[in-house]
Every structure is written in structure tokens, then in C-alpha cells.
Design a protein around this motif. Structure first.
Motif, mmCIF file in Angstrom:
data_model
loop_
_atom_site.group_PDB
_atom_site.id
_atom_site.type_symbol
_atom_site.label_atom_id
_atom_site.label_comp_id
_atom_site.label_asym_id
_atom_site.label_seq_id
_atom_site.Cartn_x
_atom_site.Cartn_y
_atom_site.Cartn_z
ATOM 1 N N UNK A 1 -2.790 -5.101 -11.565
ATOM 2 C CA UNK A 1 -3.666 -6.090 -12.203
ATOM 3 C C UNK A 1 -4.407 -6.920 -11.155
ATOM 4 N N UNK A 2 -3.692 -7.366 -10.136
ATOM 5 C CA UNK A 2 -4.316 -8.207 -9.120
ATOM 6 C C UNK A 2 -5.473 -7.493 -8.441
ATOM 7 N N UNK A 3 -5.241 -6.256 -8.006
ATOM 8 C CA UNK A 3 -6.279 -5.489 -7.311
ATOM 9 C C UNK A 3 -7.494 -5.289 -8.214
ATOM 10 N N UNK A 4 -7.255 -4.907 -9.458
ATOM 11 C CA UNK A 4 -8.359 -4.608 -10.382
ATOM 12 C C UNK A 4 -9.103 -5.882 -10.773
ATOM 13 N N UNK A 5 -8.388 -6.932 -11.091
ATOM 14 C CA UNK A 5 -9.054 -8.173 -11.509
ATOM 15 C C UNK A 5 -9.896 -8.763 -10.384
ATOM 16 N N UNK A 6 -9.406 -8.673 -9.169
ATOM 17 C CA UNK A 6 -10.199 -9.161 -8.031
ATOM 18 C C UNK A 6 -11.509 -8.392 -7.938
ATOM 19 N N UNK A 7 -11.446 -7.069 -8.104
ATOM 20 C CA UNK A 7 -12.662 -6.249 -8.009
ATOM 21 C C UNK A 7 -13.610 -6.520 -9.173
ATOM 22 N N UNK B 1 2.710 -0.511 -6.400
ATOM 23 C CA UNK B 1 1.527 -0.880 -7.164
ATOM 24 C C UNK B 1 0.272 -0.900 -6.331
ATOM 25 N N UNK B 2 0.350 -1.481 -5.121
ATOM 26 C CA UNK B 2 -0.849 -1.585 -4.293
ATOM 27 C C UNK B 2 -1.268 -0.220 -3.752
ATOM 28 N N UNK B 3 -0.306 0.631 -3.401
ATOM 29 C CA UNK B 3 -0.655 1.969 -2.902
ATOM 30 C C UNK B 3 -1.194 2.858 -4.020
ATOM 31 N N UNK B 4 -0.546 2.809 -5.172
ATOM 32 C CA UNK B 4 -1.017 3.616 -6.296
ATOM 33 C C UNK B 4 -2.409 3.188 -6.751
ATOM 34 N N UNK B 5 -2.635 1.883 -6.834
ATOM 35 C CA UNK B 5 -3.943 1.404 -7.294
ATOM 36 C C UNK B 5 -5.037 1.813 -6.322
ATOM 37 N N UNK B 6 -4.787 1.690 -5.008
ATOM 38 C CA UNK B 6 -5.822 1.975 -4.019
ATOM 39 C C UNK B 6 -6.071 3.446 -3.772
ATOM 40 N N UNK C 1 -7.377 -6.371 11.379
ATOM 41 C CA UNK C 1 -7.078 -4.950 11.213
ATOM 42 C C UNK C 1 -8.089 -4.224 10.343
ATOM 43 N N UNK C 2 -8.777 -4.970 9.450
ATOM 44 C CA UNK C 2 -9.746 -4.322 8.566
ATOM 45 C C UNK C 2 -10.913 -3.740 9.353
ATOM 46 N N UNK C 3 -11.118 -4.241 10.576
ATOM 47 C CA UNK C 3 -12.161 -3.673 11.433
ATOM 48 C C UNK C 3 -11.856 -2.219 11.711
ATOM 49 N N UNK C 4 -10.589 -1.930 11.968
ATOM 50 C CA UNK C 4 -10.212 -0.546 12.265
ATOM 51 C C UNK C 4 -10.104 0.297 10.994
ATOM 52 N N UNK C 5 -9.443 -0.250 9.956
ATOM 53 C CA UNK C 5 -9.213 0.547 8.744
ATOM 54 C C UNK C 5 -10.459 0.662 7.879
ATOM 55 N N UNK C 6 -11.482 -0.166 8.159
ATOM 56 C CA UNK C 6 -12.720 -0.276 7.385
ATOM 57 C C UNK C 6 -12.496 -1.104 6.124
ATOM 58 N N UNK C 7 -13.545 -1.820 5.737
ATOM 59 C CA UNK C 7 -13.487 -2.704 4.584
ATOM 60 C C UNK C 7 -13.670 -1.897 3.296
ATOM 61 N N UNK C 8 -12.660 -1.091 2.999
ATOM 62 C CA UNK C 8 -12.666 -0.275 1.792
ATOM 63 C C UNK C 8 -11.406 -0.566 0.999
ATOM 64 N N UNK C 9 -11.347 -0.026 -0.192
ATOM 65 C CA UNK C 9 -10.148 -0.225 -1.002
ATOM 66 C C UNK C 9 -8.946 0.428 -0.335
ATOM 67 N N UNK C 10 -9.189 1.499 0.448
ATOM 68 C CA UNK C 10 -8.099 2.147 1.175
ATOM 69 C C UNK C 10 -7.570 1.228 2.278
ATOM 70 N N UNK D 1 -3.807 -0.354 2.428
ATOM 71 C CA UNK D 1 -2.895 -0.009 3.512
ATOM 72 C C UNK D 1 -2.324 -1.254 4.186
ATOM 73 N N UNK D 2 -3.193 -2.199 4.519
ATOM 74 C CA UNK D 2 -2.730 -3.401 5.218
ATOM 75 C C UNK D 2 -1.818 -4.230 4.321
ATOM 76 N N UNK D 3 -2.199 -4.376 3.047
ATOM 77 C CA UNK D 3 -1.358 -5.131 2.119
ATOM 78 C C UNK D 3 -0.019 -4.431 1.916
ATOM 79 N N UNK D 4 -0.031 -3.099 1.866
ATOM 80 C CA UNK D 4 1.214 -2.337 1.703
ATOM 81 C C UNK D 4 2.123 -2.520 2.917
#
Length: 815
Positions: A23-29, A163-168, A248-257, A261-264
Motif C-alpha cells: 500500500x505504501x509504495x503504491x499510494x506514494x506513486x 512487500x517492498x520486493x514483491x511490489x517493486x 545509493x540511488x545514484x548507482x541503483x538509478x532513480x527507478x522503482x527497482x 532494493x535500497x528499502x529492502x
């Protein structure tokens, strides 16, 4: 029976934690689409989400006292979460429409906060009650408090990781944002069904005696030191998460993936720590000493994480020397990230249940204590994220944030000095303090320049031209880290999180990016009576310069990140390159939100967003956004959309084109094969390519001086960049699913790439297969004559392939 009860409740907390993160991931988006995708807007959504959790946790005890039967309350809460989430979904999906009806021209922070609070309060409040309810129900003996708090917190955290890995990586890429909500609601209903069956038919939870104190025990001495620990760790956890994410998002890229990953990683560390905290040897130790030394270790770990992240660029370079397969090569970097963060995150996870045990020592009041303590931890987390995102990072730096938070944690251990019965405790703390200050000053610091160079080398192989990359400017903006890369003495590349957004020639004002220039110039060529223009994204200012060369009355520009503008000012004597033109009004805001709230319609709207595979960029390359733009166009208005042909696959390109052609009845497209860029121009009215009018515009000295550098000196020469007609575009994307706000096809293409037959990254080659110069529908009454003139231009200038295509087109017309 007790073990079965524990097992079932653990499963419920795991599933509940997983659905909450979905819910958190989807509602934020979804909310970011309508109230804006700026850092401020997203922070408002997160603040409201956690505020709801905190209030739900705090008032859970009131539900217990009023209704008594805790497990029944819990089942009804899970039903309420599912129903409120499903009812909320269509509102969120149509929020653009509702916001456009508001009698405001701009949404301030107060209005945004009110809208989000109104929408999310009920479901987040209910989610917040779940942990205290189950904890109160599960723990019936005083000697269980410590071990079971850690046990259930660990399972709840495991659910959050899942939840965060499955959603992303699974739910959103394959089922969309709306599908993810339905699946999360299904999980809540599954909990209710299983719980009801166990309660009704197997008597699992009917004979559990729960002692509840209905009134506060005035003689009880609350351990406020435990609340201080919960507050400090909650604040520190969220603040450091913001800082780590920023880096870290600089390396992983600012994507849902990347976000997932970082949140997980963060949540995995918390899970491991909470699991360790349930160990018997921890329970047998003096709790005050555990917290004293735990806080000191946490401070050291936080400082170590900062030092480790400062060394990450060097570690990265060393890993590049390893001769391993691509899978090991890529994931070894993520493993290093996880290991750098693990000690600190594990200690966050361990200290929470230990401090909770210290605060909740009376079984009669555990229903109040757990809820109150959990609420304090959550509210502190909100404060931590606000301090990090709105104050320390923007005005100081991520490095300062991480150092300050580590110091705060170290100092908080002072409160236990009198309780641990160690005479030399002050000396121990003093020694750690001295070592901390020394290490903080003399060991590695966060180095964004090195991180940016890593990404530049990886993405563009810049090192093949210039081994010593020179970063002349770096600024931590709210949407990312903006840098200026000195490609050479004249060419300056503007980068965001290491990815090129635009380039500028500071030595020659006429040497401008062709695709950015045409994005601004072609709309005026197609609508020469235009007076008002709107630009999405400032970029390097090239598109705005192009528009400003024409007879426009106003040019409204919306840039998402202030840091982009500040970077450009360093190249132009502390002002924007368009500052002297009074017609140009530049604002920092989200373009989608600006168009929704505006009551102004435009003759020209052009969009040069960030890359479509990045969060934010994909939001304005969807059919939903195109519909908003269409509603803001005046009669004969033109909308120009830039689409990169690099780093996206054919399937993603087709989904964007499908969204565009489904929205606009009249479309013309151009391509720059050298830079691999596609330009789409759409309108509500027929598009006419008037050679004479366009030639007059090209003959304008300012415009001509730019276009001649790209070998375009006539309206016939410009047609060399024609790509496909609308009919051709419709034909090649006929069975494709359009990119929408809910399916996020552009951002999640990696999850589907290999499952699409014939898919590839040769997007330019794919389009070129269909090039046939089908331009007759744009030529008006003298189409046959103009077609022949265009043919002779191509033939005279040696464009044999283009000439042949036009000859074939002319033959079709003759027949």
C-alpha cells in the motif's frame, strides 16, 4: 496450542506487514501523480502515511478497552483496511480530475497535506492498530514480553521486506499499480478468512485469557528513558534512510527497482537485528546496559556506514577488476551496499524491541504501552525524515546528516550512565566520543563526485574520451544530485544522478542540441500564430531559447528541481541563460500538478522530461498525462514530446507512441538519428507543413545560425528528419498496450523485456524499417507539387534513399 497460536499470529503479522508496504509504495506513486512528484510532495505523502500509523498505534488501546475481544477487533480492522484501500483506489485514479475542479491556481503545502490526510487517514490509521492489537493478544505473561516483542517485530519486518520486493519487482511491473492494490487487499481478506476459520471452528483464540487494566495505574513509574531511546532510534533510522537513499540511488538509478532494493536492504537489516534480540542470552542481560552499549555500537555503526559509503567508489573500482560473470559482477555491488548498512540497520532492529520491553514491563498495561511506544517511534521517524530532507541535506550535506545523526545516538547513551552500575562508564563514553570525533574528521566522507563519475563511466563510457573526468560543480538537489561534467573546455554536460540531462557549449551560443532546439522550434513552425507556450523542464535552456526566438507573448517554464537551475547559473554569471527575456517565467514545481491547477490554455506545450525509465519521467510519458496536456491546448495548439531512442526497448517505445497516438488525432514525427531521439508533435486539429511559412522562420537570422550548423537551411532540408506519419505510427503499434499511470510500462520494462517475442533495444532500427516519407497528409492543397519539389531537393543533395521513398509516394498519388 500455544505454539500454534504463536505460529498463526506470526503469519498474520508477516502478511499484514507485507500488504502495508505494498500500500505504501503504491499510494506514494499514485498520489505523486496528482499532488506532484517533488521531494516536498512525496515527503507530505510519507508523513501522512506514518502519521496515520502512529495515531492508529496510539489509539489501539482505546479499541481494546471498548470492545474487549481483541482478535475479533483485529479481524474487523483487516476487513476495514481492505475495503478502504479498494474504495480509495478509484478516487486516487481519478484524482487528477478532482484536483482540476478545485478553485485554486496553485496547491500549497497546506492544501496538499489536507488532501493526502483526507484520503489516507482511515486506511493508515487502521494499519497502525494491527501491531499493537496482535502484540496485546499474543503476550499474556510478563516473562514473554521481551522475547515475543522481538519475535513478532521480526516477522512483521520480514513481511515488510517481502512487500517492498514483491511490489517493486513483481506486482507493479506485471499487474500495475491498481493490480497491486487488489492483491494487497486480497492478502488482508485472506488473513480474515484464515483467522475466522481458526477462531470459529478450531477454537485457537477463544480460550486465551487476557488481563487488561481499564484505568491507568497512577503508581506505575513509566520508564521515560525507554521512550527517549525509541524516539532517538526512530528519528535516526528515518533520517539515515533518507541520506543513504540519496547517495545509493545514484548507482541503483532513480527507478522503482532502485528504491525497492535500497528499502529492502534497510528492512532486511532491521529484520536480522530484531531476530537476534529475541535470543535468550539478550534477555538475561541487564537491559539498561544493553541499551547503553547498544546505542554506542549503533553510533559507531552509523559512522562506519558513512565511512564505508565514502569508500564505495574505490570498492566499486576494485570489484571491476574481478573476472566474473555478469550476474556476480552486478550483484556483488549490491552485496557490498548491504554489508555496509547491515551493522547499523541490525542494531536499529534490535534496539526497538529491547527498548519496548523496558517501557512495557506491566502485562496489565501492555495494550497501552506498546501502542504509545510504537507511536513515539513512528512520529520520531516523521521528524527525522523532515529534518533530513528539508533542512540538513539541502542546506548542509548528506555527509553532515550522517555524521550528526551518529553523534546524536552516541550522546543519547548518556541517559543510562547512572543505571548501569559501571564506575568507569563516563570514561568509556568519553573515550568513544574522542575516537568518534577523530574518525569522523579523518576517515572517508561521502563523495558525490566519485559516485557521479562511476555512473558516467558506466552509462556513457566517457572515460574512452577523457580518463580524468572533471566535475566542476555538484549540488544535492531535492530530486537528486546535479553535477556539471567538463567534457572539454567548451562543452559542459548537465548531469542528474550521473545521467546526462543536457549539454551546453559555453564558447558558441549557436552550437545547440538539434533535438532540443527542434522540440521548441517545430511547434511554432506548425502553429505560427501561437502566442502562449508552456515548457516542461528547463534542461539546458535550449528548447526555451528556440521558443524565445519567435514572436510569442509568454513562455511559462516549470522545472522540477531547483538544483538544475542553480547549476546552470554557475555557467552564466549567476543567472539563467534566458533571464533577460521578460516573457519567460520560470517556476520550480511539478509540471503535471501545474497544468492541473492552472486555468490557462496554451498554443504550444513542449515536454523534455527526464528519461522515461526513471521515476518522475515515466509519469509524463503516459496517456493520462497526454490527456491533461490535450485539455490545456487551444485550437490549433501543438504539443511536442521528446522520446529517447536509447536505453529503452522497442516494446516500451511502442507503448509510449501508442499512448500518444491514442490521445492526439493528428500527429507528425521527426527523428535525429545521430543522437537517437524521436520528436512527436500532436494536435487536436489537422497539422499542415507549410513550406513557405516554415522557410520564412528558418530564414530568421537567429534560427538560421543554429540550424545551418546541422545542415538545415530550408524547409525541404528540415524534412530530411521526418520519421513517420500518424497512420504509420498507429500501424506499427496497433496491438500494443498504451503506457498509463497505472501500468508504469516505461519504468518497469526490465521485468518484461525477455518475455516479449522479438523485443530488442534497437529502437532506431525498428522505426527506420518503416520510413517511407508518407508526408502527403501534411502538405495541404498542393501536396503533389510539394512532394515533387521535396523529391528534387533530396535528389539534388545526394539523399538517394529519401528521394526513392518520395518517388514511390508520388507514384502512389499518381495512381
Amino acid at each position: 496450542m500455544f505454539n500454534y497460536k504463536t505460529l498463526c499470529l506470526s503469519l498474520f503479522l508477516l502478511l499484514s506487514g507485507g500488504s502495508a508496504l505494498i500500500y505504501q509504495v503504491v499510494w506514494v506513486r499514485l498520489l505523486g501523480l496528482s499532488i506532484g512528484s517533488t521531494t516536498v510532495s512525496i515527503s507530505i505523502v510519507l508523513a501522512v502515511f506514518f502519521l496515520g500509523l502512529g495515531l492508529g498505534s496510539y489509539f489501539a488501546s482505546a479499541l481494546i478497552i471498548k470492545f474487549k475481544k481483541i482478535f475479533k477487533i483485529y479481524l474487523f480492522v483487516e476487513i476495514g483496511i481492505a475495503l478502504s484501500a479498494v474504495v480509495l483506489l478509484p478516487i486516487l485514479l481519478n484524482l487528477d480530475f478532482y484536483i482540476s475542479m478545485l478553485p485554486f491556481t496553485e496547491a500549497g503545502l497546506g492544501l496538499k497535506f489536507f488532501i493526502v490526510l483526507l484520503l489516507l487517514f482511515i486506511p493508515t490509521f487502521l494499519i497502525g492498530t494491527t501491531f499493537p492489537l496482535l502484540i496485546t493478544f499474543a503476550i499474556t505473561h510478563k516473562n514473554e514480553i521481551g522475547s515475543k516483542l522481538a519475535h513478532f517485530y521480526a516477522f512483521n519486518s520480514v513481511g515488510a521486506v517481502c512487500g517492498v520486493l514483491l511490489s517493486g519487482f513483481v506486482l507493479i511491473p506485471h499487474f500495475g499499480l491498481d493490480g497491486a492494490i487488489y492483491i494487497a487487499a486480497g492478502v488482508n481478506i485472506f488473513i480474515v478468512l484464515i483467522g475466522y476459520i481458526l477462531y470459529r471452528y478450531f477454537n485457537f483464540f477463544t480460550n486465551v485469557a487476557i488481563t487488561i487494566s481499564h484505568t491507568a495505574d497512577k503508581t506505575k513509574k513509566f520508564n521515560n528513558k525507554a521512550l527517549i531511546v525509541l524516539f532517538v532510534t526512530g528519528l535516526s533510522a528515518m533520517a539515515t534512510e533518507v541520506g543513504w537513499m540519496k547517495f545509493l540511488i545514484i548507482y541503483t538509478e532513480s527507478t522503482i527497482y532502485g528504491f525497492s532494493l535500497i528499502l529492502a536492504m534497510f528492512l532486511m537489516g532491521i529484520t536480522i537485528g530484531s531476530w537476534v534480540a529475541k535470543a535468550k542470552f539478550i534477555s538475561n542481560l541487564d537491559i539498561n546496559r544493553v541499551l547503553f552499549f547498544g546505542l554506542i555500537l549503533l553510533a559507531i555503526s552509523l559512522l562506519g556506514a558513512r565511512i564505508g559509503l565514502g569508500l564505495f567508489p574505490q570498492i566499486y573500482e576494485q570489484l571491476n577488476t574481478l573476472e566474473v560473470n555478469s550476474f556476480v559482477y552486478r550483484w556483488s555491488k549490491y552485496l557490498v551496499m548491504f554489508l555496509l548498512l547491515l551493522p547499523a540497520t541490525a542494531l536499529f532492529g534490535a534496539l526497538f524491541p529491547i527498548a519496548l520491553k523496558l517501557y512495557s514491563q506491566d502485562i496489565k498495561s501492555i495494550h497501552k504501552d506498546v501502542g504509545k511506544a510504537y507511536a513515539v517511534n513512528i512520529v520520531a521517524g516523521i521528524l527525522g525524515s523532515i529534518i533530513a530532507g528539508f533542512w540538513i541535506i539541502p542546506y548542509y550535506s548528506t555527509d553532515t546528516l550522517l555524521s550528526a545523526i551518529a553523534l546524536l545516538v552516541l550522546l543519547s547513551s548518556i541517559i543510562f550512565i547512572k543505571d548501569i552500575n559501571i564506575k568507569k562508564a563516563p570514561y568509556i563514553l568519553s573515550i568513544f566520543g574522542i575516537l568518534f570525533v577523530f574518525s569522523s574528521n579523518y576517515f572517508a566522507h561521502i563523495d558525490y563526485n566519485s559516485m557521479v563519475k562511476i555512473v558516467a563511466k558506466r552509462e556513457y563510457k566517457v572515460s574512452s574520451h577523457n580518463k580524468e573526468l572533471k566535475i566542476s560543480y555538484t549540488k544535492e538537489g531535492q530530486m537528486g544530485v546535479v553535477s556539471i561534467l567538463n567534457y572539454n573546455s567548451c562543452i559542459k554536460c548537465i548531469l542528474k544522478n550521473g545521467i546526462i540531462e543536457s549539454w551546453i557549449d559555453i564558447c558558441n551560443s549557436n552550437n545547440l542540441s538539434l533535438n532540443e532546439f527542434l522540440l521548441g522550434e517545430i511547434p511554432f513552425m506548425l502553429n505560427p500564430n501561437a502566442k502562449k507556450a508552456f515548457v516542461v523542464g528547463y534542461g539546458g535552456g535550449v528548447t526555451i531559447k528556440a521558443l524565445a526566438m519567435n514572436d510569442l507573448d509568454s513562455i511559462d517554464v516549470v522545472e522540477l528541481d531547483l538544483a538544475m537551475l542553480e547549476a546552470l547559473k554557475t555557467l552564466y554569471n549567476d543567472k539563467l541563460p534566458t533571464s533577460n527575456d521578460k516573457r519567460i517565467d520560470v517556476k520550480v514545481n511539478d509540471a503535471r500538478n501545474s497544468l492541473l491547477m492552472s486555468n490557462t490554455n496554451y498554443d504550444i506545450i513542449v515536454s523534455q522530461p527526464s528519461h522515461p525509465w526513471l521515476s518522475g519521467g515515466s509519469n509524463i510519458m503516459s496517456k493520462d498525462f497526454f490527456e491533461i496536456v490535450k485539455s490545456r491546448l487551444l485550437k490549433d495548439g501543438i504539443y511536442g514530446q521528446w522520446v529517447p531512442l536509447f536505453k529503452i526497448d522497442v516494446a516500451t517505445l511502442k507503448s509510449i507512441i501508442k499512448a500518444y497516438t491514442d490521445t492526439f488525432e493528428y500527429v507528425i514525427s521527426f527523428v535525429n538519428a545521430d543522437s537517437r531521439d524521436l520528436l512527436l508533435f500532436g494536435s487536436n486539429e489537422p497539422i499542415v507543413y507549410n513550406y513557405e511559412i516554415i522557410q520564412k522562420i528558418i530564414d530568421t537570422p537567429q534560427i538560421n545560425s543554429v540550424l545551418e550548423k546541422h545542415n538545415i537551411q530550408s524547409s525541404y532540408g528540415l524534412m530530411r528528419h521526418f520519421a513517420l506519419s500518424r497512420d504509420q505510427l498507429v500501424k506499427i503499434v496497433d496491438s500494443t498496450i498504451a503506457a498509463t499511470d497505472t501500468n508504469l510500462l516505461a519504468e518497469t520494462y526490465k521485468s518484461r523485456y525477455y518475455g516479449i517475442k522479438g523485443n530488442s533495444f534497437d529502437t532506431l532500427g525498428y522505426l527506420q524499417k518503416y520510413f517511407s516519407y508518407d508526408i502527403t497528409s501534411y502538405l495541404g492543397d498542393e501536396s503533389f507539387k510539394k512532394l515533387h519539389e521535396q523529391y528534387y531537393y533530396f535528389k539534388a543533395n545526394g539523399y538517394t534513399k529519401e528521394a526513392k521513398s518520395l518517388r514511390d509516394e508520388a507514384n502512389k498519388m499518381t495512381k
